[in-house]
Write an enzyme that holds these catalytic residues in place. Structure first.
Site, PDB file in Angstrom:
ATOM      1  N   SER A 147      26.965  38.757  -6.812  1.00 14.27           N
ATOM      2  CA  SER A 147      26.276  39.977  -7.225  1.00 14.27           C
ATOM      3  C   SER A 147      27.212  41.180  -7.108  1.00 14.27           C
ATOM      4  O   SER A 147      28.082  41.216  -6.231  1.00 14.27           O
ATOM      5  CB  SER A 147      25.046  40.211  -6.345  1.00 14.27           C
ATOM      6  OG  SER A 147      24.505  41.505  -6.536  1.00 14.27           O
ATOM      7  N   TYR A 172      20.886  41.395   1.441  1.00 12.36           N
ATOM      8  CA  TYR A 172      21.092  40.665   0.193  1.00 12.36           C
ATOM      9  C   TYR A 172      22.584  40.643  -0.159  1.00 12.36           C
ATOM     10  O   TYR A 172      23.150  39.585  -0.454  1.00 12.36           O
ATOM     11  CB  TYR A 172      20.295  41.302  -0.935  1.00 12.36           C
ATOM     12  CG  TYR A 172      20.636  40.757  -2.301  1.00 12.36           C
ATOM     13  CD1 TYR A 172      20.289  39.454  -2.653  1.00 12.36           C
ATOM     14  CD2 TYR A 172      21.314  41.528  -3.236  1.00 12.36           C
ATOM     15  CE1 TYR A 172      20.617  38.941  -3.897  1.00 12.36           C
ATOM     16  CE2 TYR A 172      21.640  41.022  -4.487  1.00 12.36           C
ATOM     17  CZ  TYR A 172      21.289  39.731  -4.816  1.00 12.36           C
ATOM     18  OH  TYR A 172      21.617  39.219  -6.046  1.00 12.36           O
TER      19      TYR A 172
END
Length: 350
Positions: A147, A172
């Site tokens: 990501s 995350y």
């Protein structure tokens, strides 16, 4: 801890190394996984898709995506949680595949503040489990989703795969960086060819309803105000789903060589890391303008402070994947946003 069984090793040894068998694709009911599966099936490939259909966002949307895949030649779906090793290994045992595209994960920056253990289960344990599956099967290639969030507090734009990514701003982001480190270890120890893909703000038809573009469109069509964080002073590298899929497929078709030479991201193992973005950072307010035009109505904007864990700017340097695989994004927001809204209207019968 996941254990590799003798049976797993025997099955791996029995798999032919000539013609490709099938691709195991995790997160197949998710936004990106669904589109990648469609493209592989269009090419006549065999896809074994797995997903646990969790309730992070409405399961009905995931089932609607699956309905587009079920019945297509070459597609098989297994509902299971890849964070549970015993279930994963037993369900996969009779199946033949020699490539993995691991796109399943617990998504969302803000949700990681509320439910951190979900990220440890899916993104850490789950990633390890897929590495163990790949090791036992001696797969030709394992592609996994990282990501743009890993860049965290990086202030140098555009983000390059050579940049340091040791200042994550959310759990995350930390979990995705941990995945990259685990993959590097497995590439070093077991010479498993792997490609990590750092996705940048993906949008398009069948998108996730927790993403800003969906939230804004839903609010506009239902005459609700939209929440604009950091008072609109944000920029994103909005990347249309077709461009994302093109990058995934290019990596799928061209696994890294185990030649000892430096790869994108700096590894000398058969492990590389690429940014996949639009190579263009757009103002959030500009995106809203384009969205309003596509919707045919104005939004009431509520300006709010920055949310915890978020970043003000993202901008992908895609030169590494462009040089290696010929990747070239083709969809600006002026084209992609109306395509998303066309789908949104049709899906919701607006």
């Amino acid at each position: 801890m996941p254990q590799t069984t003798g049976g797993d090793k025997q099955r791996a040894a029995q798999q032919p190394r000539g013609k490709a068998l099938a691709t195991l694709l995790t997160g197949v009911a998710g936004f990106i996984g669904f589109h990648v599966a469609q493209q592989l099936l269009r090419r006549g490939e065999t896809v074994i898709g797995i997903d646990n259909l969790n309730s992070y966002y409405p399961v009905a949307l995931k089932r609607d995506r699956l309905a587009q895949l079920n019945g297509q030649a070459g597609f098989q779906f297994l509902e299971l949680d890849f964070g549970e090793w015993e279930s994963l290994s037993s369900r996969l045992a009779p199946l033949a595949f020699d490539r993995i595209i691991h796109l399943g994960a617990q998504a969302g920056v803000r949700y990681s503040l509320e439910n951190p253990r979900a990220y440890a289960h899916s993104n850490l344990v789950g990633h390890l489990n897929l590495l163990e599956v790949g090791r036992a099967r001696e797969v030709r290639s394992l592609i996994y989703a990282s990501s743009s969030s890993v860049y965290g507090g990086n202030m140098s734009l555009p983000f390059r795969v050579e940049d340091r990514v040791d200042k994550p701003l959310s759990l995350y982001a930390a979990s995705k960086k941990a995945d990259e480190l685990m993959s590097e270890t497995y590439a070093h120890l077991y010479r498993m060819p792997q490609t990590g893909l750092r996705f940048f703000t993906v949008y398009g038809p069948w998108a996730r309803p927790d993403m800003a573009m969906w939230l804004f469109a839903d609010a506009i069509f239902n005459n609700r105000p939209i929440k604009v964080f950091n008072h609109g002073d944000m920029r994103r590298d909005f990347t249309f789903i077709d461009d994302i899929v093109a990058g995934v497929i290019a990596a799928h078709d061209n696994p890294p060589a185990d030649d000892g030479l430096p790869k994108a991201g700096g590894s000398t193992t058969p492990h590389r890391i690429y940014n996949i973005g639009n190579n263009r950072s757009e103002s959030l307010l500009r995106m809203i303008d384009v969205l309003e035009e596509a919707c045919g109505r104005k939004a009431e904007r509520i300006l709010l402070p920055m949310q915890a864990g978020d970043v003000s700017d993202t901008f992908a340097d895609v030169s590494a994947i462009a040089d290696d695989l010929g990747y070239a994004p083709t969809t600006p927001i002026e084209v992609g946003v109306p395509r998303f809204i066309d789908w949104f209207r049709d899906y919701h019968r607006l």
